[in-house]
Motif scaffolding. Structure first.
Motif, PDB file in Angstrom:
ATOM      1  N   TYR A 258      -6.478  16.002  -2.373  1.00 50.95           N
ATOM      2  CA  TYR A 258      -7.778  16.647  -2.163  1.00 50.95           C
ATOM      3  C   TYR A 258      -8.936  15.781  -2.636  1.00 50.95           C
ATOM      4  O   TYR A 258      -8.760  14.883  -3.446  1.00 50.95           O
ATOM      5  CB  TYR A 258      -7.847  17.968  -2.954  1.00 50.95           C
ATOM      6  N   THR A 259     -10.120  16.151  -2.170  1.00 48.03           N
ATOM      7  CA  THR A 259     -11.346  15.632  -2.771  1.00 48.03           C
ATOM      8  C   THR A 259     -11.496  16.331  -4.124  1.00 48.03           C
ATOM      9  O   THR A 259     -10.763  17.287  -4.419  1.00 48.03           O
ATOM     10  CB  THR A 259     -12.576  15.984  -1.905  1.00 48.03           C
ATOM     11  N   ASN A 260     -12.451  15.901  -4.927  1.00 48.15           N
ATOM     12  CA  ASN A 260     -12.685  16.582  -6.211  1.00 48.15           C
ATOM     13  C   ASN A 260     -12.993  18.059  -5.998  1.00 48.15           C
ATOM     14  O   ASN A 260     -12.497  18.918  -6.722  1.00 48.15           O
ATOM     15  CB  ASN A 260     -13.809  15.903  -6.990  1.00 48.15           C
ATOM     16  N   GLU A 261     -13.817  18.347  -4.990  1.00 49.68           N
ATOM     17  CA  GLU A 261     -14.180  19.739  -4.701  1.00 49.68           C
ATOM     18  C   GLU A 261     -12.963  20.518  -4.208  1.00 49.68           C
ATOM     19  O   GLU A 261     -12.757  21.670  -4.570  1.00 49.68           O
ATOM     20  CB  GLU A 261     -15.314  19.810  -3.672  1.00 49.68           C
ATOM     21  N   GLY A 262     -12.163  19.883  -3.365  1.00 51.88           N
ATOM     22  CA  GLY A 262     -10.964  20.532  -2.848  1.00 51.88           C
ATOM     23  C   GLY A 262      -9.960  20.836  -3.947  1.00 51.88           C
ATOM     24  O   GLY A 262      -9.317  21.891  -3.947  1.00 51.88           O
ATOM     25  N   LEU A 263      -9.828  19.915  -4.895  1.00 53.68           N
ATOM     26  CA  LEU A 263      -8.925  20.134  -6.022  1.00 53.68           C
ATOM     27  C   LEU A 263      -9.404  21.317  -6.850  1.00 53.68           C
ATOM     28  O   LEU A 263      -8.607  22.164  -7.261  1.00 53.68           O
ATOM     29  CB  LEU A 263      -8.798  18.876  -6.886  1.00 53.68           C
ATOM     30  N   GLN A 264     -10.714  21.401  -7.080  1.00 51.39           N
ATOM     31  CA  GLN A 264     -11.256  22.532  -7.839  1.00 51.39           C
ATOM     32  C   GLN A 264     -10.981  23.843  -7.120  1.00 51.39           C
ATOM     33  O   GLN A 264     -10.633  24.846  -7.750  1.00 51.39           O
ATOM     34  CB  GLN A 264     -12.757  22.355  -8.090  1.00 51.39           C
TER      35      GLN A 264
ATOM     36  N   ARG B 287     -10.864  14.725 -15.173  1.00 51.89           N
ATOM     37  CA  ARG B 287     -10.292  14.638 -13.830  1.00 51.89           C
ATOM     38  C   ARG B 287     -10.004  16.018 -13.252  1.00 51.89           C
ATOM     39  O   ARG B 287     -10.077  16.218 -12.049  1.00 51.89           O
ATOM     40  CB  ARG B 287      -9.028  13.790 -13.858  1.00 51.89           C
TER      41      ARG B 287
ATOM     42  N   SER C 292     -11.778  18.645 -14.226  1.00 56.16           N
ATOM     43  CA  SER C 292     -13.047  19.371 -14.377  1.00 56.16           C
ATOM     44  C   SER C 292     -12.886  20.636 -15.220  1.00 56.16           C
ATOM     45  O   SER C 292     -13.341  21.714 -14.844  1.00 56.16           O
ATOM     46  CB  SER C 292     -13.649  19.716 -13.013  1.00 56.16           C
TER      47      SER C 292
ATOM     48  N   GLN D  30      -5.586  14.558  -6.853  1.00 56.28           N
ATOM     49  CA  GLN D  30      -6.594  13.627  -6.346  1.00 56.28           C
ATOM     50  C   GLN D  30      -6.088  12.819  -5.160  1.00 56.28           C
ATOM     51  O   GLN D  30      -6.880  12.287  -4.401  1.00 56.28           O
ATOM     52  CB  GLN D  30      -7.093  12.733  -7.478  1.00 56.28           C
TER      53      GLN D  30
END
Length: 115
Positions: free
Chosen positions: A69-75, A17, A19, A66
């Motif tokens: 953010y989106t997954n990309e935003g969280l990263q 989750r 990444s 989550q």
């Protein structure tokens, strides 16, 4: 919180989750990669209460991240040096165990207060 009161958390689920590679999560949990790998393969939580407490905090970060953010935003949030973190990244703070600052920043973003 006693050991019995901590939920059973699968480290692989949390790692995926967020990444994170095994090496990074093992560093955050202060366990060997071998110990983490074994726990992931067996689908079990780690037994040490300090490790489990860190997993609970990382799970909270994943859950809140989550929602915000989106997954990309969280990263991006996790890997970008931010002024609120004195130029460090959220991952840097998580590695040294400063989960509350990361959770606070995510909560502020969730509530629309943002930093």
């Amino acid at each position: 919180m006693t050991t019995a009161a901590l939920p059973q958390l699968n480290p692989k689920t949390i790692r995926e989750r967020l990444s994170l590679p095994q090496e990074k999560l093992s560093s955050m949990l202060k366990v060997s990669v071998k110990t983490l790998s074994r726990a992931e393969k067996e689908g079990k939580s780690l037994k040490d209460s300090d490790v489990r407490t860190r997993l609970v905090k990382l799970n909270e970060i994943a859950n809140l991240g989550q929602m915000v953010y989106t997954n990309e935003g969280l990263q991006e949030f996790l890997t970008t040096p931010l002024p609120i973190f004195d130029g460090y990244t959220a991952l840097d703070l998580m590695t040294i165990g400063d989960y509350d600052r990361v959770i606070g920043a995510l909560a502020a973003d969730f509530e629309g207060l943002g930093y």
